[in-house]
Design an enzyme around this catalytic site. Structure first.
Site, PDB file in Angstrom:
ATOM      1  N   GLU A   1       0.813  -1.225   0.000  1.00  8.67           N
ATOM      2  CA  GLU A   1       0.000   0.000   0.000  1.00  8.67           C
ATOM      3  C   GLU A   1       0.843   1.271   0.000  1.00  8.67           C
ATOM      4  O   GLU A   1       0.429   2.290  -0.556  1.00  8.67           O
ATOM      5  CB  GLU A   1      -0.953   0.008   1.205  1.00  8.67           C
ATOM      6  CG  GLU A   1      -2.065  -1.035   1.127  1.00  8.67           C
ATOM      7  CD  GLU A   1      -1.696  -2.367   1.755  1.00  8.67           C
ATOM      8  OE1 GLU A   1      -2.586  -3.229   1.904  1.00  8.67           O
ATOM      9  OE2 GLU A   1      -0.501  -2.558   2.107  1.00  8.67           O
TER      10      GLU A   1
ATOM     11  N   PHE B   1     -12.008  -6.072  14.118  1.00  6.59           N
ATOM     12  CA  PHE B   1     -10.949  -6.641  13.285  1.00  6.59           C
ATOM     13  C   PHE B   1     -10.557  -5.664  12.189  1.00  6.59           C
ATOM     14  O   PHE B   1     -11.405  -5.141  11.465  1.00  6.59           O
ATOM     15  CB  PHE B   1     -11.424  -7.965  12.673  1.00  6.59           C
ATOM     16  CG  PHE B   1     -10.426  -8.583  11.738  1.00  6.59           C
ATOM     17  CD1 PHE B   1      -9.195  -9.053  12.207  1.00  6.59           C
ATOM     18  CD2 PHE B   1     -10.699  -8.690  10.385  1.00  6.59           C
ATOM     19  CE1 PHE B   1      -8.273  -9.618  11.349  1.00  6.59           C
ATOM     20  CE2 PHE B   1      -9.777  -9.254   9.509  1.00  6.59           C
ATOM     21  CZ  PHE B   1      -8.558  -9.726   9.997  1.00  6.59           C
ATOM     22  N   GLN B   2      -9.277  -5.410  12.056  1.00  2.63           N
ATOM     23  CA  GLN B   2      -8.695  -4.493  11.069  1.00  2.63           C
ATOM     24  C   GLN B   2      -9.279  -3.085  11.182  1.00  2.63           C
ATOM     25  O   GLN B   2      -9.525  -2.406  10.182  1.00  2.63           O
ATOM     26  CB  GLN B   2      -8.857  -5.038   9.645  1.00  2.63           C
ATOM     27  CG  GLN B   2      -7.954  -6.250   9.394  1.00  2.63           C
ATOM     28  CD  GLN B   2      -7.810  -6.599   7.929  1.00  2.63           C
ATOM     29  OE1 GLN B   2      -8.702  -6.335   7.123  1.00  2.63           O
ATOM     30  NE2 GLN B   2      -6.690  -7.228   7.579  1.00  2.63           N
TER      31      GLN B   2
ATOM     32  N   LYS C   1     -17.670   0.233   5.809  1.00  3.86           N
ATOM     33  CA  LYS C   1     -18.220  -0.754   4.876  1.00  3.86           C
ATOM     34  C   LYS C   1     -19.727  -0.599   4.696  1.00  3.86           C
ATOM     35  O   LYS C   1     -20.248  -0.770   3.583  1.00  3.86           O
ATOM     36  CB  LYS C   1     -17.885  -2.165   5.356  1.00  3.86           C
ATOM     37  CG  LYS C   1     -18.197  -3.234   4.311  1.00  3.86           C
ATOM     38  CD  LYS C   1     -17.616  -4.587   4.694  1.00  3.86           C
ATOM     39  CE  LYS C   1     -17.840  -5.604   3.575  1.00  3.86           C
ATOM     40  NZ  LYS C   1     -17.224  -6.917   3.900  1.00  3.86           N
TER      41      LYS C   1
ATOM     42  N   MET D   1      24.713   8.115   1.619  1.00  7.29           N
ATOM     43  CA  MET D   1      24.728   9.440   2.239  1.00  7.29           C
ATOM     44  C   MET D   1      25.009   9.344   3.735  1.00  7.29           C
ATOM     45  O   MET D   1      25.681  10.207   4.314  1.00  7.29           O
ATOM     46  CB  MET D   1      23.411  10.175   1.991  1.00  7.29           C
ATOM     47  CG  MET D   1      23.462  11.657   2.359  1.00  7.29           C
ATOM     48  SD  MET D   1      24.699  12.592   1.421  1.00  7.29           S
ATOM     49  CE  MET D   1      23.777  12.981  -0.069  1.00  7.29           C
TER      50      MET D   1
END
Length: 564
Positions: A49, A111-112, A161, A477
Site C-alpha cells: 500500500e 478486526f482491522q 463498509k 549518504m
C-alpha cells in the site's frame, strides 16, 4: 434511482475524470472492488500500500492530474501513511480512499480497525470519515477540489463498509463552496508593482524558483520573466525543470548540494525573488547568513509559507503562473536595455564563480565506475528527454546535479520527507501517465530494496521502467556523513548482505543487466533503453566511497561549502 455507496463511488470518480486507481483489495472495500470489475477505470494492483501512494504521487507529478489510491482498513490504511506524508511535504494532489469497519463497530477495536483519520490528520491537507451514504458524493467532490486547489496536497476519505453497501439517491454537486477555504489566486496589483520597482533598482538580482513553479504550470511564464529582465535563476530540488537547466541564465540547484555559483549568488545578491519556494532548511543553510545583503520578494499561493522561515520584504500571495503573468503585463512595452546593461558586472561575477568551481569528477576508463559518470551517460543517451525519478540519498543528489532538466514534470523525487523507496513506485505511476516516454529510476542499492516488490507490478503491466542502481555497498549518504563528521565510524551503514540484482530481476520476470567497469556502462544503458516490454534493472557497481560535492555542512552558511 437509488444507488449503493460503492456505485456512487465509481460514478463520482468517473465524473472527476479518473483513469487509474492504484490499490490493494481487502474485506472492507470489497463492495467497491465488485463494482470496479465492470467499471471503465483501470485498477493497478500494487504489491504494498505504501507503493500505491507513491505510484499515485508519481502519476500526479508527471501528469498534473490528481493521483487516486484505494486500500482496505487497518494495516492497509496504516501502510499508506509514509506515502501520504511524502505527498504532503511536496504539495502533491493525491486522494486516498481507505476502507473502514462498519460505523456501529468504530471505536470497538473491531478486526482491522484503525483510526486512520486521526493518524493522518497531521500529514493530510484535509481528511474525512464518511458517516452517511447521503454525504458520499459531496465528500468525494470536495476531496478532489481540496487536493487540487490552492497549494495542492493529499486528502484522505475513510469509507466504512456499511456506507458502501447502503443505498440512496445520489446528488452530485456541480461546484464546491467551503466556508473558510478560499485560496487566493490573484496577486495584489500594488504588491506586484512595488516588487517590480524594487527589482529594477537592484544591481545583483537573483530568482530562486521552487516546486510551486512546476505545480502551477508557470514554467513558460518564469522563463519569459527571467529573459525579459535578464536575471539569473537558481532552483530548488523540487524546482528543477521549472526553468530550463541548459538555459544560459540557469545557475542550477542551490542549497546543501547546490552549485558553487548558485550558492555564491544567493550570498551576494541584493534582491532575491523567491517564486513558489518555502525557504527549506536544506536550501537556506544557516538562516542568519542566508542572502544577507538582499531585499526579498516572495511569491507563493500559501500565505502560511511567507515569512515562516525567512522574513521577506515584499510578500505576494497568489498563484505563481498568474502573478508572473501580471509581472509580464507590467513590463509590456518597456525598454529594459538600460537595466540589462546595469547587470553586466553581476553576470561577469557569476561567470567567474562558474569557472572557479565547476561540477567535476574524474572518470578513468581503467578505474572504478564513478556514479556521476553513470548519470551523465544516462543524460546523454536519453538526450535529456526522459522522466527521471530517484530514491533518496547520494543517488538523488547526483541525479539533480548531472541530469539537466529543460522541462517541468520530468524530475520526480521526494524532497521534503526524503523517503527511501519512493522512486521505483513513482516511476511506475509516471509510466502510466506517459506510456510513450522513457522513465528511469536512479536508485541506491539500499533504497531500491524498500519497495523492490513492485517489480511484480511493473512486470504484470509490462511497463518498460528502467532502474539504474548506483551500487556501492553502503547507505551512501549516511556513510558520507559518518566519514566527514563521525571519524569514519561506519556504524550500520555498510550493506554486508545484498541480493544479486540481476538474478532478482530475472526471478520477477524482468531483465537484469550489470556493469562492473566504466567501458560497460554505455552498452548496459543502450541495451536497457532498447527494451520496451518489461522493466529493466541496471546494476552499476560504482566507487564505494565516492561522495557528493559541493556540500554545505548542516547549520553552516551557503558560502561555507565543502568542494572536494
Amino acid at each position: 434511482m437509488k444507488r449503493t455507496g460503492a456505485q456512487i463511488f465509481i460514478e463520482a470518480l468517473l465524473r472527476e475524470g479518473v483513469k487509474y486507481i492504484f490499490g490493494y483489495p481487502g474485506g472492507a472495500v470489497l463492495p467497491i472492488y465488485n463494482e470496479l470489475f465492470d467499471a471503465p477505470i483501470n485498477h493497478i494492483l500494487v504489491r504494498h500500500e505504501q507503493a500505491a501512494v507513491h505510484a499515485a504521487d508519481g502519476y500526479a507529478r508527471a501528469s498534473g492530474k490528481p493521483g487516486v489510491v484505494l486500500v482496505t482498513s487497518g494495516p492497509g490504511a496504516t501502510n499508506t501513511v509514509t506515502g501520504i506524508a511524502t505527498a504532503y511535504m511536496d504539495s502533491i494532489p493525491v486522494v486516498v480512499f481507505t476502507g473502514q469497519v462498519p460505523t456501529p463497530l468504530i471505536g470497538n477495536d473491531a478486526f482491522q480497525e484503525a483510526d486512520i483519520v486521526g493518524i493522518t490528520r497531521p500529514c493530510t491537507k484535509h481528511n474525512y470519515l464518511v458517516k452517511d451514504v447521503k454525504d458520499l458524493a459531496r465528500i468525494i467532490k470536495e476531496a478532489f477540489y481540496i487536493a487540487t486547489s490552492g497549494r495542492p496536497g493529499p486528502v484522505l476519505v475513510d469509507l466504512p463498509k456499511d456506507v458502501l453497501t447502503n443505498s440512496t439517491e445520489p446528488r452530485y454537486p456541480s461546484e464546491v463552496k467551503l466556508r473558510g477555504y478560499n485560496p487566493t489566486y490573484k496577486g495584489h496589483p500594488k504588491q506586484i508593482e512595488k516588487a517590480l520597482n524594487l527589482i529594477l533598482r537592484s544591481r545583483r538580482p537573483l530568482i530562486y524558483a521552487g516546486g510551486g513553479v512546476v505545480l502551477s504550470g508557470g514554467s513558460e511564464e518564469l522563463r519569459a520573466f527571467a529573459e525579459k529582465l535578464n536575471i539569473p535563476v537558481t532552483m530548488t530540488l523540487m524546482g528543477l525543470g521549472g526553468f530550463p537547466g541548459t538555459h544560459p541564465l540557469s545557475l542550477g540547484m542551490l542549497g546543501m548540494h547546490g552549485t558553487y555559483r548558485a550558492n555564491m549568488a544567493v550570498t551576494h545578491c541584493d534582491c532575491l525573488i523567491a517564486i513558489g519556494s518555502r525557504f527549506d532548511d536544506r536550501v537556506t543553510g544557516k538562516i542568519e547568513e542566508f542572502a544577507p545583503h538582499a531585499k526579498i520578494v516572495h511569491v507563493d499561493i500559501d500565505p502560511t509559507s511567507i515569512s515562516k522561515n525567512v522574513q521577506v520584504d515584499i510578500p505576494i500571495v497568489g498563484d505563481v503562473k498568474l502573478v508572473l503573468r501580471d509581472f509580464l503585463r507590467l513590463m509590456e512595452g518597456r525598454d529594459l536595455s538600460h537595466y540589462h546593461k546595469e547587470l553586466e558586472e553581476w553576470h561577469q561575477q557569476i561567470e567567474e564563480w562558474k569557472r572557479a568551481h565547476r561540477m567535476a569528477y574524474q572518470q578513468k576508463m581503467r578505474g572504478k565506475i564513478k556514479p556521476q559518470y553513470v548519470v551523465e551517460k544516462i543524460y546523454e543517451l536519453t538526450r535529456g528527454d526522459a522522466i527521471i525519478t530517484t530514491e533518496v540519498g547520494q543517488n538523488q543528489m547526483w541525479a539533480a546535479q548531472y541530469y539537466l532538466f529543460d522541462k517541468p514534470r520530468r524530475f520526480l523525487t521526494s524532497g521534503g520527507l526524503g523517503t527511501m523507496g519512493y522512486g521505483f513506485p513513482a516511476a511506475i505511476g509516471a509510466q502510466f501517465a506517459h506510456p510513450e516516454m522513457t522513465v528511469i529510476d536512479i536508485a541506491g542499492d539500499g533504497s531500491i530494496q524498500m519497495n523492490i516488490q513492485e517489480l511484480a507490478t511493473a512486470v504484470q503491466y509490462r511497463l518498460p521502467v528502467k532502474v539504474a542502481i548506483l551500487n556501492n555497498g553502503f547507505l551512501g549518504m549516511v556513510r558520507q556523513w559518518q566519514e566527514l563528521f563521525y571519524d569514519k565510524r561506519y556504524s550500520a551503514s555498510c550493506i554486508q548482505v545484498a541480493p544479486d540484482f540481476v538474478k532478482l530481476a530475472q526471478a520477477y520476470g524482468a531483465v537484469g543487466l550489470r556493469a562492473m567497469k566504466p567501458r560497460e556502462v554505455v552498452p548496459v544503458i543502450e541495451k536497457a533503453l532498447s527494451i520496451k516490454d518489461r522493466p529493466v534493472i541496471m546494476d552499476f557497481h560504482v566507487d564505494r566511497e565516492e561522495s557528493v560535492y559541493p556540500m554545505v555542512p548542516a547549520g553552516a552558511p551557503l558560502s561555507k561549502m565543502l568542494l572536494v
